[in-house]
Motif scaffolding. Structure first.
Motif, short mmCIF file in Angstrom:
data_model
loop_
_atom_site.label_atom_id
_atom_site.label_comp_id
_atom_site.label_asym_id
_atom_site.label_seq_id
_atom_site.Cartn_x
_atom_site.Cartn_y
_atom_site.Cartn_z
N TYR A 54 -11.19 6.90 20.74
CA TYR A 54 -10.39 8.06 20.34
C TYR A 54 -11.32 9.24 20.02
O TYR A 54 -11.08 10.37 20.45
N ILE A 58 -11.34 12.89 22.01
CA ILE A 58 -11.22 14.21 21.39
C ILE A 58 -12.41 15.09 21.78
O ILE A 58 -12.26 16.25 22.14
N SER A 61 -12.22 16.70 25.11
CA SER A 61 -11.33 17.86 25.16
C SER A 61 -11.97 19.06 24.48
O SER A 61 -11.87 20.19 24.97
N GLY A 67 -13.14 13.27 16.20
CA GLY A 67 -11.90 12.64 15.75
C GLY A 67 -12.19 11.54 14.74
O GLY A 67 -13.28 10.99 14.70
N ILE A 89 -6.38 14.64 13.78
CA ILE A 89 -6.55 15.62 14.85
C ILE A 89 -6.90 16.96 14.21
O ILE A 89 -6.13 17.50 13.41
N LEU A 93 -7.72 21.91 17.45
CA LEU A 93 -7.24 21.27 18.67
C LEU A 93 -5.72 21.37 18.77
O LEU A 93 -5.16 21.52 19.85
N ILE A 102 -1.14 14.83 22.05
CA ILE A 102 -2.53 14.36 22.05
C ILE A 102 -2.58 12.84 21.90
O ILE A 102 -3.32 12.15 22.61
#
Length: 293
Positions: A54, A58, A61, A67, A89, A93, A102
């Motif tokens: 995870y 993140i 992106s 994250g 999050i 973002l 997301i």
């Protein structure tokens, strides 16, 4: 009822399960149905792996962000463990996309990786750390006599909690995935090389400092006839280093508008170029404006 109000990192880390249910927009559920007792290392490794993936998702992106997640064991009963993961999050973002979207995107992305491994497909961009994570995700079920895992997402949409099973796998499938992952890990450990003569090399990142022979210099170059990606540069010859460093330090020309005609030893891993070892520099040419960076 969930609120769309975003909470900062400190409040997220301090939040209770009920608090996250009130302010969060979604979470990931992992349900393990196992015939045998689970080894604690496999149990911990599974959730650590999903947390790591995870975090990487993140960062892919938004490379400037990291994250985090909180894990709650919701229910344990004979043969079944249900765990929920609430991802944090960052606010910056959320400016680009909804929190629920997301979470759903991550589950879909990660599920595709596992499904590909089950089908015997390798992941060309997977690192050793990625492969370790994927293996940890399937290991508990693979070690079971007759296990099953389901990973689903629950998101708060239009005032209602909606749950979707994103992917699942059985003991047989987990073992197939593990075999594919192990094969790719072995392939990554096999590094080979090949030689090419008189290739046009262009700098994408340069360094005025000296670089030791045979080690990555920190500089990056492209050789488009070999690979369109920019890769690390390794100096395999003092003469080659001196010639190139002269252009960087002393010449009046822009290093990024020059082409270096070089002999190069391509470092390969699993058949894919990972670095260039320059053994000789034949000439340095000015690139046409439309070919310069």
């Amino acid at each position: 009822m969930a609120s769309s109000a975003w909470i900062d990192r400190d409040r997220f880390l301090e939040a209770s399960y009920s608090g996250l249910m009130k302010c969060g927009q979604g979470y990931i559920t992992i349900e393990l149905n196992l015939a045998d007792p689970i080894e604690i290392g496999d149990f911990v490794g599974l959730f650590a792996a999903i947390g790591d993936q995870y975090d990487r998702f993140i960062k892919s992106s938004r490379p400037d962000l990291a994250g985090e997640s909180k894990i709650f064991i919701k229910e344990i009963r004979k043969g079944s463990i249900i765990t929920e993961i609430f991802p944090f999050i960052p606010a910056s973002l959320i400016e680009f996309m909804d929190e629920a979207i997301i979470i759903a995107m991550f589950a879909q992305f990660f599920g595709k990786q596992i499904k590909d491994f089950i089908l015997g497909k390798t992941e060309p961009n997977a690192t050793k750390n990625d492969l370790k994570d994927y293996l940890n995700v399937v290991q508990a079920v693979a070690n079971d006599a007759n296990g099953h895992a389901t990973i689903s997402t629950t998101t708060f949409e239009k005032g209602v909690w909606r749950t979707r099973a994103d992917f699942s796998f059985t003991t047989k499938e987990a073992r197939e995935a593990a075999a594919t992952i192990e094969k790719q890990r072995l392939d990554l450990d096999r590094t080979s090389s090949s030689d090419r003569e008189r290739q046009l090399m262009v700098f994408k990142r340069s360094d005025r400092g000296d670089a030791g022979l045979g080690i990555r210099s920190g500089e990056r170059v492209t050789i488009e006839d070999i690979d369109r990606r920019d890769l690390p540069l390794i100096y395999a010859s003092e003469l080659a280093e001196q010639r190139i460093k002269h252009e960087i330090r002393e010449a009046d020309r822009n290093i990024y508008k020059l082409g270096f005609v070089v002999d190069v030893n391509i470092q390969l891993r699993a058949g894919r170029p990972i670095a260039y070892r320059v053994t000789a520099v034949h000439s340095v040419i000015d690139l046409p404006d439309d070919e310069s960076p």
